[in-house]
Structures are given as C-alpha cells and as structure tokens.
Design a protein around this motif. Structure first.
Motif, mmCIF file in Angstrom:
data_model
loop_
_atom_site.group_PDB
_atom_site.id
_atom_site.type_symbol
_atom_site.label_atom_id
_atom_site.label_comp_id
_atom_site.label_asym_id
_atom_site.label_seq_id
_atom_site.Cartn_x
_atom_site.Cartn_y
_atom_site.Cartn_z
ATOM 1 N N ASP A 119 -4.051 27.479 12.411
ATOM 2 C CA ASP A 119 -2.766 27.052 12.957
ATOM 3 C C ASP A 119 -2.400 25.628 12.549
ATOM 4 O OD1 ASP A 119 -4.631 25.705 14.547
ATOM 5 O OD2 ASP A 119 -3.555 26.051 16.417
ATOM 6 N N SER A 120 -3.398 24.858 12.070
ATOM 7 C CA SER A 120 -3.118 23.505 11.571
ATOM 8 C C SER A 120 -2.580 23.532 10.146
ATOM 9 C CB SER A 120 -4.380 22.645 11.628
ATOM 10 O OG SER A 120 -5.454 23.292 10.973
ATOM 11 N N GLY A 121 -2.774 24.628 9.438
ATOM 12 C CA GLY A 121 -2.218 24.800 8.117
ATOM 13 C C GLY A 121 -2.875 23.967 7.037
ATOM 14 N N PHE A 122 -2.153 23.791 5.937
ATOM 15 C CA PHE A 122 -2.676 23.123 4.741
ATOM 16 C C PHE A 122 -1.674 22.079 4.274
ATOM 17 C CE2 PHE A 122 -3.687 22.711 0.215
ATOM 18 C CZ PHE A 122 -5.082 22.616 0.267
ATOM 19 N N PRO A 123 -2.154 20.905 3.787
ATOM 20 C CA PRO A 123 -1.218 19.859 3.335
ATOM 21 C C PRO A 123 -0.406 20.325 2.122
ATOM 22 C CG PRO A 123 -3.455 18.984 3.586
ATOM 23 C CD PRO A 123 -3.559 20.469 3.676
ATOM 24 N N PRO B 48 9.177 26.300 9.473
ATOM 25 C CA PRO B 48 9.975 25.194 8.929
ATOM 26 C C PRO B 48 9.625 23.831 9.501
ATOM 27 C CG PRO B 48 11.303 26.606 10.363
ATOM 28 C CD PRO B 48 10.000 27.308 10.169
ATOM 29 N N GLU B 49 9.321 23.724 10.799
ATOM 30 C CA GLU B 49 9.067 22.395 11.384
ATOM 31 C C GLU B 49 7.815 21.739 10.814
ATOM 32 O OE1 GLU B 49 10.983 20.380 13.155
ATOM 33 O OE2 GLU B 49 12.469 21.934 12.761
ATOM 34 N N PRO B 50 6.647 22.432 10.786
ATOM 35 C CA PRO B 50 5.482 21.819 10.136
ATOM 36 C C PRO B 50 5.747 21.520 8.661
ATOM 37 C CG PRO B 50 4.800 23.670 11.492
ATOM 38 C CD PRO B 50 6.296 23.704 11.447
ATOM 39 N N GLY C 126 5.128 18.091 6.240
ATOM 40 C CA GLY C 126 4.194 18.139 5.120
ATOM 41 C C GLY C 126 3.046 19.104 5.291
ATOM 42 N N ARG C 127 3.199 20.111 6.168
ATOM 43 C CA ARG C 127 2.129 21.092 6.369
ATOM 44 C C ARG C 127 2.671 22.495 6.108
ATOM 45 N NH1 ARG C 127 -2.729 18.645 6.792
ATOM 46 N NH2 ARG C 127 -3.521 20.571 7.737
ATOM 47 N N ALA C 128 1.860 23.317 5.478
ATOM 48 C CA ALA C 128 2.166 24.731 5.301
ATOM 49 C C ALA C 128 1.463 25.503 6.406
ATOM 50 C CB ALA C 128 1.695 25.215 3.932
ATOM 51 N N VAL C 129 2.228 26.010 7.375
ATOM 52 C CA VAL C 129 1.683 26.714 8.534
ATOM 53 C C VAL C 129 2.324 28.098 8.594
ATOM 54 C CG1 VAL C 129 1.428 26.730 11.051
ATOM 55 C CG2 VAL C 129 1.313 24.565 9.796
ATOM 56 N N LEU C 130 1.519 29.118 8.721
ATOM 57 C CA LEU C 130 1.993 30.496 8.701
ATOM 58 C C LEU C 130 2.815 30.845 9.939
ATOM 59 C CD1 LEU C 130 -1.283 32.274 7.513
ATOM 60 C CD2 LEU C 130 0.726 31.741 6.106
ATOM 61 N N THR C 131 3.866 31.614 9.743
ATOM 62 C CA THR C 131 4.552 32.292 10.827
ATOM 63 C C THR C 131 3.786 33.574 11.157
ATOM 64 O OG1 THR C 131 5.891 33.573 9.287
ATOM 65 C CG2 THR C 131 6.795 31.444 10.005
#
Length: 405
Positions: free
Chosen positions: A352-356, A379-381, A385-390
């Motif tokens: 859930d923290s995603g990837f830079p 969209p918000e992350p 600057g983060r890629a976070v999955l929906t």
C-alpha cells in the motif's frame, strides 16, 4: 563432480558468502525463516517441500529435527561473523511446524536468540493447522517467546475443504483463534484460499464471514494455484474437477476486499489485510522491502546482501550435510543491481506504500501514464511521487509490473 548441472552456483561446504554480500550487514533488517517440513497428510493442492511420516525414509526424524536446525543456526553465526544482527522477525513455516512439540520449536528459537539475540519487540510467528494445536500447546508456545500464530483455515465450506484435502472441521479455526487469544497471543492470522473447484460466491462469502467472526487481526487470502505434479492438477487433467477461472477469482478478490474493509481490515499487500499497522506481518514485510534473512531447514531459501541461496530439499540429505560439518546449501545466485531493482519493483508495488515514481525506468514512463488513465494507479499518491495500486490495479498487478520492468 555432480552428475547434473546445479540450478545455480555451488555453495561452498563452509557456507561462506561472497564478500560483497556482507557489506552493509546489520544496516538492513535481519530475520530468520525456519522451515519445518512435516505434515500429517499431504493436501491435494500443495507442492511445498513437505513430507508425511511414510515419505521421510531413513536418515530423517522429527525427533531429531530441532537439534539439526540448531546446527544450521550455529553455521549461520559462523558465516555471518561477528556483525551485530539483532533478529527482528522469526517465522516458522512448513509443512506444519506445530506437529513438533512446542518445546522443540522453542529450542530452535532459543538457539537463534543465543547466537544472534532477538531484538526488543521481535515478532515470532508460527504457522499451524487448527487441528495441530490445543490450549496447552499454545500456552507453551506463548511462554516460549512466540508472539504471533497463523492458522490455515482455507475455507468454511466442508465440500471445499474436501476438494483441498484439508482435515479440520469448518468450525475448528474459530476455536483455535479463541484458544490462541486465551493463551496470550495478541496477533493471530487466518489464511484463506478462494476459487477452489466447486466453491460458489456464497461459499466464499460464508468463509470470509466466519473468518471475520473468529476475531483475528490479520487475514491472508490467496487465489488457488494449480501446481503441476499435485493430486489436484491430476484430477483437473482427468476432467474430475474444472480448472479455476481467472474472472471468477477476480470477483472473489473484490468480495474479499469489500467484506474485509467493511469489517475494519485494511489491505497493505495485495493478498493481505490487517486491522492496524501493528497487526501487519513484519516478517513478510522484511521480505517485501529488501531485508536480509537466513533460511533454516530442508529447501529453505535465504538472502543476504543480494546473494540468494537454497538448501538441499530432503530432510535426510539436510541432516547428513550438517552432521558432516558442511553447509546444507544446494545452490545460490548473486543478483545484479538490475535484477535487484526489478525485484524491488515487483515486491514494493504490491504494497500500500507503493513504489517511487522517480525510480521507474524512463522507458516505462509511458506505461505509468497509461496505468493512471486506466485507473490502475491512485492519482493522489501519484502526485506525491508514488505509484500505488487501486483495487483494479491490484487485480491486474502482475501485468502492470511486467509493463513497468
């Protein structure tokens, strides 16, 4: 010389690691995985490195297993030298670790503590089948230093358990959770499997409801994978059972996320939900975020500083190597910087923290933009600057990861 090529580089008899692997040792989180390869019966879907009593053969014994595992822990200390490595997490998996007496599991844990030292507040997990524990054994585990227990529930539908060759009755996992709570375990997980042949949406909803009602603080839910060589794969090949359907699995995942979210669980990895940050499995997070760990036991994998190795698979061969004073390592590989970056993306994007975004290769930027447009990334992350999955992105995570690597 071996008669066949190893599926990796040879491991020295001493177990010595490449010097580059030891650089930065102690700066990264460090844990232990302990594989206990014993099962009472073999489940039809399982291809893990496990053995029933009749499959063990000569040279291997449950009764001697703890002492053998302790020898590998001592080997780990020799290989890793004098570096201070307080152990953040220990995870006993299998197999069914709780087929061994609680005292044997505690003996192994004491050896880890004695050789390396457990960090303050260390997480110590054991997997268990619901029928392999009782109140007394759980109390002994808790008194021995275990802090978390993970039960294989799989389903609450009896006909689904029958297809999976699971032996517990549908109500037993809830009893086991209650017994663990009474024994003092603050953290309890239930493992579920969905998309078993013959399972319906209502079966799956009932399983989720039963799991939630049991009161764990963590739930893992995995889509059934039909592994070659298993009894389940043979039954499907013969036409006795249908192959699990990917679209059905996606629907079941959405059902799981909806019901668990409504019950106060939050996803933190694609297949894992917890009621609080404290309830998350820290050992798995160590894997997913590039930590170091030593894998103890037959077939166990370890990783330190970009070197990954795996032990010989059979318990007799494992015990023989250690009795001779040699590493039980079968083979290893050194990951290149590029390999490590790809693995990091594969693992961290599932969190859930995603990837830079800044660390995604320029050639994949078009795929990132497309993923935002298709609703696969939040969209918000993204703005931060983060890629976070929906939720949709979680359903298509494997394909998206391929696009980004």
């Amino acid at each position: 010389m071996p008669s066949v090529l190893l599926d990796g580089d040879a491991v020295p008899a001493s177990g010595e690691l490449p010097s580059g692997a030891l650089r930065g040792l102690g700066a990264r989180p460090f844990g232990f995985y302990v594989h206990v390869p014993f099962c009472a019966t073999r489940c039809g879907y399982c291809d893990f490195n496990t053995y029933t009593a009749t499959e063990l053969g000569p040279g291997a014994s449950r009764a001697d297993y703890a002492a053998t595992a302790v020898e590998e822990i001592r080997l780990a200390r020799r290989v890793l030298g004098d570096a201070e490595l307080p152990v953040q997490t220990v995870f006993f998996g299998g197999g069914t670790p709780t087929l061994l007496p609680a005292e044997d599991l505690t003996e192994i844990l004491r050896a880890i503590d004695g050789e390396f030292g457990l960090a303050a507040g260390a997480e110590v997990t054991t997997e268990a089948n619901p029928e392999s524990v009782d109140p007394a054994s759980l109390e002994r585990l808790r008194a021995g230093g275990f802090t978390r227990v993970s039960f294989g529930m799989q389903s609450a539908a009896e006909h689904v358990l029958t297809v999976l060759d699971r032996r517990h009755t549908p109500g037993r996992p809830a009893e086991a959770v209650r017994e663990a709570r009474d024994a003092g375990f603050a953290h309890v997980n239930l493992d579920l499997i969905y998309s078993t042949p013959g399972e319906t949406d209502d079966d799956w909803r009932a399983s989720l409801a039963a799991a939630i009602e049991a009161g764990p603080d963590h739930v893992s839910a995995y889509s059934l994978i039909v592994e070659d060589g298993t009894r389940l794969a043979t039954r499907i090949r013969r036409g006795e059972l249908p192959m699990p359907d990917d679209d059905v699995a996606a629907d079941r995942y959405v059902i799981a996320d909806t019901m668990l979210s409504q019950a106060g669980f939050s996803w933190y990895e694609v297949s894992n939900w917890a009621t609080s940050p404290q309830a998350r499995c820290r050992h798995n997070l160590l894997y997913w975020t590039g930590g170091d760990w030593w894998g103890v036991g037959p077939g166990a994998h370890g990783h330190v500083g970009g070197t990954r190795w795996w032990n010989v698979k059979h318990p007799a061969a494992y015990a023989s190597r250690l009795a001779a004073g040699s590493s039980p390592g079968h083979a290893r590989e050194e990951l290149s910087a590029a390999d490590r970056q790809v693995e990091r993306l594969m693992l961290e994007l599932r969190l859930d923290s995603g990837f830079p975004l800044a660390e995604i290769a320029p050639k994949a930027r078009t795929a990132v933009a497309r993923a935002i447009g298709e609703g696969l990334l939040q969209p918000e992350p993204f703005k931060r600057g983060r890629a976070v999955l929906t939720l949709k992105g979680r359903l298509l995570a494997d394909a998206l990861i391929r696009d980004l690597t």
